[in-house]
Scaffold this motif. Structure first.
Motif, PDB file in Angstrom:
ATOM      1  N   GLY A 122       0.759  -1.213   0.089  1.00  0.00           N
ATOM      2  CA  GLY A 122       0.075  -0.034  -0.094  1.00  0.00           C
ATOM      3  C   GLY A 122       0.856   1.148   0.054  1.00  0.00           C
ATOM      4  N   GLY A 123       0.457   2.274  -0.702  1.00  0.00           N
ATOM      5  CA  GLY A 123       1.290   3.480  -0.927  1.00  0.00           C
ATOM      6  C   GLY A 123       2.146   3.423  -2.039  1.00  0.00           C
ATOM      7  N   THR A 124       2.187   2.271  -2.704  1.00  0.00           N
ATOM      8  CA  THR A 124       2.753   2.403  -4.033  1.00  0.00           C
ATOM      9  C   THR A 124       2.036   3.256  -4.919  1.00  0.00           C
ATOM     10  OG1 THR A 124       3.798   0.189  -3.658  1.00  0.00           O
ATOM     11  CG2 THR A 124       3.466   0.949  -6.086  1.00  0.00           C
ATOM     12  N   VAL A 125       2.596   4.039  -5.970  1.00  0.00           N
ATOM     13  CA  VAL A 125       2.113   4.866  -6.851  1.00  0.00           C
ATOM     14  C   VAL A 125       2.056   3.959  -8.061  1.00  0.00           C
ATOM     15  CG1 VAL A 125       2.376   6.846  -8.354  1.00  0.00           C
ATOM     16  CG2 VAL A 125       2.693   7.008  -5.803  1.00  0.00           C
ATOM     17  N   TYR A 126       0.876   3.697  -8.699  1.00  0.00           N
ATOM     18  CA  TYR A 126       0.878   2.984  -9.936  1.00  0.00           C
ATOM     19  C   TYR A 126      -0.259   3.477 -11.102  1.00  0.00           C
ATOM     20  CZ  TYR A 126      -2.347  -0.297  -7.297  1.00  0.00           C
ATOM     21  OH  TYR A 126      -3.151  -0.699  -6.628  1.00  0.00           O
ATOM     22  N   ARG A 127       0.029   2.875 -12.180  1.00  0.00           N
ATOM     23  CA  ARG A 127      -1.203   3.108 -13.249  1.00  0.00           C
ATOM     24  C   ARG A 127      -1.955   1.962 -13.341  1.00  0.00           C
ATOM     25  NH1 ARG A 127       0.402   6.251 -18.384  1.00  0.00           N
ATOM     26  NH2 ARG A 127      -2.150   6.520 -18.288  1.00  0.00           N
ATOM     27  N   VAL A 128      -3.044   1.769 -13.589  1.00  0.00           N
ATOM     28  CA  VAL A 128      -4.077   0.645 -13.663  1.00  0.00           C
ATOM     29  C   VAL A 128      -4.679   0.837 -14.967  1.00  0.00           C
ATOM     30  CG1 VAL A 128      -6.046  -0.491 -12.668  1.00  0.00           C
ATOM     31  CG2 VAL A 128      -4.404   0.427 -11.302  1.00  0.00           C
ATOM     32  N   GLN A 129      -4.779  -0.388 -15.630  1.00  0.00           N
ATOM     33  CA  GLN A 129      -5.625  -0.553 -16.791  1.00  0.00           C
ATOM     34  C   GLN A 129      -6.596  -1.525 -16.325  1.00  0.00           C
ATOM     35  OE1 GLN A 129      -4.426  -2.806 -20.650  1.00  0.00           O
ATOM     36  NE2 GLN A 129      -4.283  -0.586 -21.335  1.00  0.00           N
ATOM     37  N   ALA A 130      -7.858  -1.125 -16.452  1.00  0.00           N
ATOM     38  CA  ALA A 130      -9.059  -1.986 -16.078  1.00  0.00           C
ATOM     39  C   ALA A 130      -9.817  -2.239 -17.110  1.00  0.00           C
ATOM     40  CB  ALA A 130      -9.758  -1.227 -14.890  1.00  0.00           C
ATOM     41  N   GLU A 131     -10.567  -3.237 -17.092  1.00  0.00           N
ATOM     42  CA  GLU A 131     -11.822  -3.601 -18.122  1.00  0.00           C
ATOM     43  C   GLU A 131     -12.996  -3.159 -17.171  1.00  0.00           C
ATOM     44  OE1 GLU A 131     -14.136  -7.364 -20.343  1.00  0.00           O
ATOM     45  OE2 GLU A 131     -12.511  -7.797 -18.664  1.00  0.00           O
ATOM     46  N   VAL A 132     -13.746  -2.583 -17.997  1.00  0.00           N
ATOM     47  CA  VAL A 132     -15.211  -2.224 -17.553  1.00  0.00           C
ATOM     48  C   VAL A 132     -16.001  -3.376 -17.736  1.00  0.00           C
ATOM     49  CG1 VAL A 132     -16.880  -0.442 -17.591  1.00  0.00           C
ATOM     50  CG2 VAL A 132     -14.542   0.399 -18.205  1.00  0.00           C
ATOM     51  N   TYR A 133     -16.444  -3.870 -16.564  1.00  0.00           N
ATOM     52  CA  TYR A 133     -17.116  -5.260 -16.986  1.00  0.00           C
ATOM     53  C   TYR A 133     -18.705  -5.085 -16.479  1.00  0.00           C
ATOM     54  CZ  TYR A 133     -18.589 -10.233 -16.146  1.00  0.00           C
ATOM     55  OH  TYR A 133     -19.030 -11.378 -16.271  1.00  0.00           O
TER      56      TYR A 133
END
Length: 202
Positions: free
Chosen positions: A123-134
Motif C-alpha cells: 500500500g502507498g505504491t504509486v501505479y497506473r492501472v488498466q482495467a476492464e469495464v465489466y
C-alpha cells in the motif's frame, strides 16, 4: 462506453493492493486487488464515464456513495478527504476443466518491462492501472465493476530488510540481467482491447 472497453487510469496511490498473490480472506480461491485513489478533480471524468455506463447497462442511476466501482475516502472523523478510491478487483475461478483459473493481472515496471515476481507491492505504491469495464448480469441483477488487466509500477513501496547496502562496495562478479519483455499498453490513455471471457464476477 462499450462492454469490455479498457480504461487506463492516471497515476494513483494504491490502497490495500493484492497483486503478488490473491487475497483469500473472503474468497478461498482468492481475489486480486488493484484499488487506488485519485484526487476528486482528477477522478471526476472517470466517475462520470462509469456512472453513464452503469445507467446504460442497469437502466437506472448508480448510488455515488454505494456502488462496486468507487467510493469517497473518509478520514478518521468520517469526513471526506477529497480523494476517490476506485475498486479494481477480480476473483479467481474454477474453469470448466476443473482447474483453477488464476486471473492475476500483468504487472510491469516504469519502463514497461516485466516486473520481478518476488517483489511485493505494498500500500502507498504509486501505479497506473488498466482495467476492464465489466458489465455483469447474474441472478436477475445487473451491475458494472472494474477488473484489473495490467498494472504499471511507478513508485514502489515494498517490504525492506534491516540491512544497509551502503556498507558494501561494488565488486566484479554476478550482475542480475535486465528483465526481458516490454509492454505498450500505457502509451495511450484511450487504449481499448478485447474483453476477457465473461463470468459472473461482481
Amino acid at each position: 462506453m462499450a462492454k469490455g472497453q479498457l480504461i487506463t487510469f492516471p497515476k494513483g496511490t494504491s490502497v490495500y493492493p493484492a497483486l503478488n498473490r490473491p487475497d483469500t480472506k473472503f474468497d478461498e480461491l482468492g481475489q486480486y486487488k488493484a484499488d487506488f485513489k485519485l484526487p476528486l478533480e482528477v477522478a471526476q471524468p472517470y466517475i462520470d464515464r462509469l456512472l453513464a455506463t452503469w445507467k446504460s447497462h442497469v437502466g437506472k442511476a448508480a448510488k455515488k456513495t454505494e456502488n462496486p466501482m468507487f467510493y469517497f475516502e473518509l478520514d478518521d472523523d468520517g469526513e471526506e478527504t477529497g480523494n476517490v478510491v476506485f475498486k479494481v478487483r477480480v476473483k479467481n475461478k474454477i474453469g470448466k476443466n476443473g482447474k483453477l483459473w488464476d486471473r492475476k493481472p500483468c504487472i510491469i515496471d516504469a519502463q514497461k518491462g516485466d516486473f520481478p515476481v518476488d517483489v511485493a507491492v505494498w500500500g502507498g505504491t504509486v501505479y497506473r492501472v488498466q482495467a476492464e469495464v465489466y458489465e455483469w448480469m447474474a441472478s436477475g441483477k445487473k451491475g458494472v465493476s472494474l477488473q484489473p488487466i495490467m498494472v504499471q509500477i511507478i513508485d514502489l513501496k515494498t517490504g525492506g530488510s534491516k540491512g544497509d547496502a551502503s556498507a558494501f562496495d561494488e565488486e566484479d562478479g554476478f550482475t542480475a540481467p535486465p528483465e526481458a519483455g516490454n509492454r505498450s499498453a500505457f502509451d495511450d490513455d484511450s487504449n481499448e482491447g478485447t474483453s476477457a471471457p465473461d463470468d459472473e464476477d461482481y
